[in-house]
Write a protein that holds these residues in place. Structure first.
Motif, PDB file in Angstrom:
ATOM      1  N   VAL A  61       0.861  -1.184   0.000  1.00  0.00           N
ATOM      2  CA  VAL A  61       0.000   0.000   0.000  1.00  0.00           C
ATOM      3  C   VAL A  61       0.893   1.228   0.000  1.00  0.00           C
ATOM      4  O   VAL A  61       1.801   1.341   0.821  1.00  0.00           O
ATOM      5  CB  VAL A  61      -0.918   0.033   1.238  1.00  0.00           C
ATOM      6  N   LEU A  76      -2.717   5.551   0.839  1.00  0.00           N
ATOM      7  CA  LEU A  76      -3.446   4.680   1.769  1.00  0.00           C
ATOM      8  C   LEU A  76      -4.845   4.347   1.252  1.00  0.00           C
ATOM      9  O   LEU A  76      -5.846   4.446   1.969  1.00  0.00           O
ATOM     10  CB  LEU A  76      -3.543   5.314   3.162  1.00  0.00           C
ATOM     11  N   ASP A  77      -4.908   3.960  -0.044  1.00  0.00           N
ATOM     12  CA  ASP A  77      -6.216   3.681  -0.624  1.00  0.00           C
ATOM     13  C   ASP A  77      -6.421   2.210  -0.956  1.00  0.00           C
ATOM     14  O   ASP A  77      -7.382   1.592  -0.509  1.00  0.00           O
ATOM     15  CB  ASP A  77      -6.453   4.550  -1.846  1.00  0.00           C
ATOM     16  N   ASN A  78      -5.502   1.635  -1.755  1.00  0.00           N
ATOM     17  CA  ASN A  78      -5.690   0.263  -2.221  1.00  0.00           C
ATOM     18  C   ASN A  78      -4.462  -0.597  -1.933  1.00  0.00           C
ATOM     19  O   ASN A  78      -3.324  -0.123  -2.020  1.00  0.00           O
ATOM     20  CB  ASN A  78      -5.980   0.240  -3.728  1.00  0.00           C
ATOM     21  N   ILE A 125      -8.681   0.662   3.726  1.00  0.00           N
ATOM     22  CA  ILE A 125      -7.819   0.345   2.576  1.00  0.00           C
ATOM     23  C   ILE A 125      -8.472  -0.770   1.782  1.00  0.00           C
ATOM     24  O   ILE A 125      -8.682  -1.876   2.289  1.00  0.00           O
ATOM     25  CB  ILE A 125      -6.409  -0.064   3.046  1.00  0.00           C
ATOM     26  N   SER A 163      -7.514  -5.096   1.067  1.00  0.00           N
ATOM     27  CA  SER A 163      -6.657  -5.657   2.108  1.00  0.00           C
ATOM     28  C   SER A 163      -7.270  -6.945   2.648  1.00  0.00           C
ATOM     29  O   SER A 163      -8.498  -7.109   2.650  1.00  0.00           O
ATOM     30  CB  SER A 163      -6.461  -4.652   3.245  1.00  0.00           C
TER      31      SER A 163
END
Length: 405
Positions: A67, A72-74, A349, A352
């Motif tokens: 990540v 801090l998205d995907n 996120i 995850s």
């Protein structure tokens, strides 16, 4: 670009992401030489550390995910040479290099940015002579010896007689071996403290994942839980990668002595995580390594309606403005902890895994391949090709040829 002074180019390149620099290697030979130069590599890494650039979070579950810290998205799956089977463990991160364990005899180093991969030579586990015992729990650690600029892997093997996993059995002296990347070899550490044989407790270490050493101040750290033989307190045990010796690190004076201790690292500083019966967690940071008086409380979190249990907490990284800390909670979620407001905000996120362990790694150009060995192998391949071509030519000339009129 040919008219731009090289010092200006160097300054610009210091500010670029690793992926961009790897593409720029193909622009010209001078640029390729600059980017591959160890001085540039180290300077680029130093700037990334100071500016908190090129940071990533690795999520460790059945598979590994990466990540980008700034977004801090995907979570994106990491494609690495040992990814064909699930269960690969990443047991350490240092300067952009990840240390992998597939089995106890299959260890490797990997730089996700450069995609350089290096298997470690196999080092057999040798039980104590004259005793009927087997190897039990194995501790691992990975970090840099700053004095010699060497990267080292530490393996500690605990031996016992018991065949029952629930019984801790009779503990014997540990076997401790250290791998040096510079020497590409293992060596056995013979000077071991007596308390080392009491370090392992089955459920304590498995539940809290203390088998992996935490790197701070050039030392790898583990927690020794309270033992009847040693007294009712936790201990922080360290292994100095420079001296290759064990040390005991002072811990903070917590108000309530009844707590479960864990260790972490935040921007290279050692942290002590004190869990008070899953009701409250305090995080202390050691501002001056080895000095007990320098322990400072950084975070204090109470159990809330949204966080019904506090089984585990790990500080990961500061924000760019140093006003917040990203924390991992219960191996299931992330949150920003505001250092001024003393409040948390959840971070979601996408992609995850349901449960994971999180580790920070920084993108870097650090070389882990043996360039001399690769150059020798390349030269050998070229020599072999020349020999084959020479043999074909000699065979052709020896047979002669006929001119067809």
């Amino acid at each position: 670009m040919s008219k731009v002074p090289m010092d200006v180019v160097t300054d610009i390149f210091h500010r670029l992401p690793v992926k961009t620099l790897l593409r720029f290697r193909s622009l010209s030979k001078p640029y390729c030489s600059l980017i591959d130069d160890p001085d540039f590599t180290n300077a680029h890494l130093d700037r990334s550390i100071k500016t908190r650039s090129n940071l990533n979070i690795i999520l460790k579950g059945l598979h590994l995910y990466s990540v980008e810290f700034d977004a801090l998205d995907n979570a994106v799956p990491i494609d690495y040479p040992l990814s064909s089977g699930a269960g690969t463990e990443a047991f350490g991160s240092c300067n952009g290099i990840l240390a992998f364990r597939l089995t106890d005899k299959n260890l490797a180093l990997y730089n996700p940015s450069t995609r350089q991969f290096r298997r470690l030579p196999v080092s057999e586990i040798d039980p104590p002579p004259g005793d009927s015992c087997k190897s039990g729990y194995i501790f691992y650690g990975f970090g840099q010896d700053v004095k010699t600029n060497d990267y080292k892997v530490v393996r500690m093997v605990q031996f016992n007689k018991s065949d029952d996993e629930d019984d801790e059995g009779i503990f014997y002296d540990y076997e401790v071996k250290v791998y040096s990347l510079k020497n590409d070899s293992w060596r056995k550490i013979t000077k071991l403290p007596p308390y080392l044989r009491f370090m392992f407790q089955f459920f304590y270490h498995l539940l809290h994942r203390r088998g992996y050493g935490v790197l701070a101040g050039g030392v790898l750290h583990w927690v020794m839980p309270p033992r009847i033989e040693l007294g009712p307190r936790n201990r922080i045990v360290g292994f100095d990668l420079g001296n290759e010796e064990f040390i005991e690190v002072p811990q903070p004076e917590c108000a309530d002595k009844n707590y479960l201790l864990d260790v972490a690292a935040l921007e290279g500083r050692l942290c002590a995580v004190c869990n008070y019966d899953q009701e409250k967690i305090d995080v202390w940071t050691m501002k001056e390594y080895g000095v007990k008086q320098s322990w400072t409380k950084l975070i204090s979190i109470q159990r809330t309606r949204t966080i019904t249990t506090l089984t585990f907490l790990k500080p990961l990284a500061y924000s760019k403005q140093l006003d917040k800390v990203l924390v991992e909670i219960n191996s299931q979620k992330f949150a920003w902890y505001d250092l001024q407001k003393k409040k948390m905000r959840s971070v979601k996120i996408g992609g995850s895994p349901g449960t994971f362990g999180a580790e920070v790694y920084i993108g870097s150009l650090i070389q882990i391949e043996d360039l001399k060995r690769l150059e020798i192998e390349k030269q050998n391949e070229q020599d072999e090709l020349k020999n084959r071509n020479r043999k074909k030519r000699d065979d052709f000339l020896s047979k002669g040829f006929k001119l067809v009129l």
